[in-house]
Design an enzyme around this catalytic site. Sequence first.
Site, mmCIF file in Angstrom:
data_model
loop_
_atom_site.group_PDB
_atom_site.id
_atom_site.type_symbol
_atom_site.label_atom_id
_atom_site.label_comp_id
_atom_site.label_asym_id
_atom_site.label_seq_id
_atom_site.Cartn_x
_atom_site.Cartn_y
_atom_site.Cartn_z
ATOM 1 C CE1 TYR A 124 -3.613 2.478 0.044
ATOM 2 C CE2 TYR A 124 -2.386 3.512 1.826
ATOM 3 C CZ TYR A 124 -3.384 3.555 0.866
ATOM 4 O OH TYR A 124 -4.148 4.680 0.717
ATOM 5 C CD GLN A 186 -11.179 3.307 -0.601
ATOM 6 O OE1 GLN A 186 -11.383 3.319 0.602
ATOM 7 N NE2 GLN A 186 -11.077 4.410 -1.324
ATOM 8 C CB SER A 233 7.052 9.370 10.573
ATOM 9 O OG SER A 233 8.369 8.964 10.320
ATOM 10 C CD GLU A 322 9.541 5.818 11.710
ATOM 11 O OE1 GLU A 322 9.201 5.351 10.611
ATOM 12 O OE2 GLU A 322 9.111 6.908 12.149
ATOM 13 C CG HIS A 323 13.648 7.608 11.382
ATOM 14 N ND1 HIS A 323 12.326 8.007 11.347
ATOM 15 C CD2 HIS A 323 13.839 6.861 10.257
ATOM 16 C CE1 HIS A 323 11.746 7.540 10.253
ATOM 17 N NE2 HIS A 323 12.639 6.837 9.584
ATOM 18 C CG ASP A 356 13.147 8.916 5.059
ATOM 19 O OD1 ASP A 356 12.917 7.880 5.698
ATOM 20 O OD2 ASP A 356 12.726 10.036 5.404
ATOM 21 C CD GLU A 410 3.957 -32.193 27.341
ATOM 22 O OE1 GLU A 410 3.494 -32.433 26.197
ATOM 23 O OE2 GLU A 410 4.661 -31.202 27.589
ATOM 24 C CG HIS A 415 2.046 -36.654 21.011
ATOM 25 N ND1 HIS A 415 0.689 -36.479 20.972
ATOM 26 C CD2 HIS A 415 2.599 -35.538 20.459
ATOM 27 C CE1 HIS A 415 0.411 -35.301 20.426
ATOM 28 N NE2 HIS A 415 1.569 -34.710 20.094
#
Length: 427
Positions: A124, A186, A233, A322-323, A356, A410, A415
């Site tokens: 996106y 959408q 950001s 973030e940066h 960037d 168990e 098993h």
Amino acid sequence: MKIYKHPEQEAWAELLKRPEIDSTSLFETVRVVLDEIKQGGDSAVIKYEAKFDKVQLQSLAVSEREIIEAEQKVEPALKEAICLAKSNIEKFHQAQRFEGKKVETTPGVTCWQKAVAIEKVGLYIPGGTAPLFSTVLMLAIPARIAGCAEIVLCTPPNQEGCIHPAILYAAKVAGVSKIFKAGGIQAIGAMAYGTESIPKVYKIFGPGNQYVTAAKQLVGLREVAIDMPAGPSEVEVLADETANPRFVAADLLSQAEHGVDSQAVLITTSSELLNEVLSEVEKQLNELPRKEIAAQSLKNSKLILVKNMDEAIAMTNEYAPEHLIIEAANYMQLADRVVNAGSVFLGHLTPESAGDYASGTNHTLPTNGYAKAYSGVSLDSFIRKITFQEITPQGIEAIGPAIEIMAANEALDAHKNAVTIRLSELK
């Protein structure tokens, strides 16, 4: 910008808060749109493109002719810049290829992993206040290197039904398979559920506004994987008295112009630098075309004076930016002490803008403190690792009794029996 001097550690949590956006209130609106996309397919996407993006579309797919025409509209200098960035991003991500090794954990027991690309991924690309063609490169290039069979890109068109030429050119050179004119909720719904035109994908990548974030969160609960939690950001500059105040101010403003909810933070040991940066920010702000956006963002931004670098590093790791830009004399030593950050930029000549666009690292990074638990997008984001194991008679005899004991304790007798009958065949 707000100034804080020598805050006590007990106040850090409140001081380092990001601008809060409560997306839960959006969920009902988002859910209604997603349900319509799921039921109505292309017609519902076209309906909401008209409503939200103010464009009447006859078709969602971008044609080959549109891509060719877009390439002709991109100026040569920008093409060269995009190709330089593409080359560096490729080099950095190709170096991340996984090499699985076979490990004999016990004689006769061999285990290994194989990296397999996610077959269908959706990208996106927002189309809001700036055409983010750089994000096309950051997402499509590692997807192609990973070997994803289908790379689907959705981005909103303008009111004439056109996509910015640089986005289409970047998509072509990066190896995108299919491009569609769809934005916002959408677009996320179309890639999550699939429509007559837009394929259903297995994982969705990319930034977006609060509606896109909410849509990704909702479809991520059941329909499809998403890259990471996302928010506005942010950047932190960690600086000492050797930093250039003009550089620091430019770095803070480069983040502030992203959006009104972005955040820029300076943590410094120098009172003189703090004052010089404040003055320089005001001077440079007035020269920016996106001055209004940056000015709003600066209301969320902070200049913090601390006692020493030990305190600065502790505060940085608490903030988990973030940066992170380290503009200090001993930046390499300080970098070794960073444990929570998305991407780190070292030295006075390494702006966040480099990551960037063109240094080669990926700019799709965890925000809002998620750098404490998440990595940024990398080649690994587009692959899965499948484990394999092979056991010989020697191997099952070596570990079989341990498996039987553990399974029995168990209370999982089936098993245990899966091993017992094999051991009995070997006698």
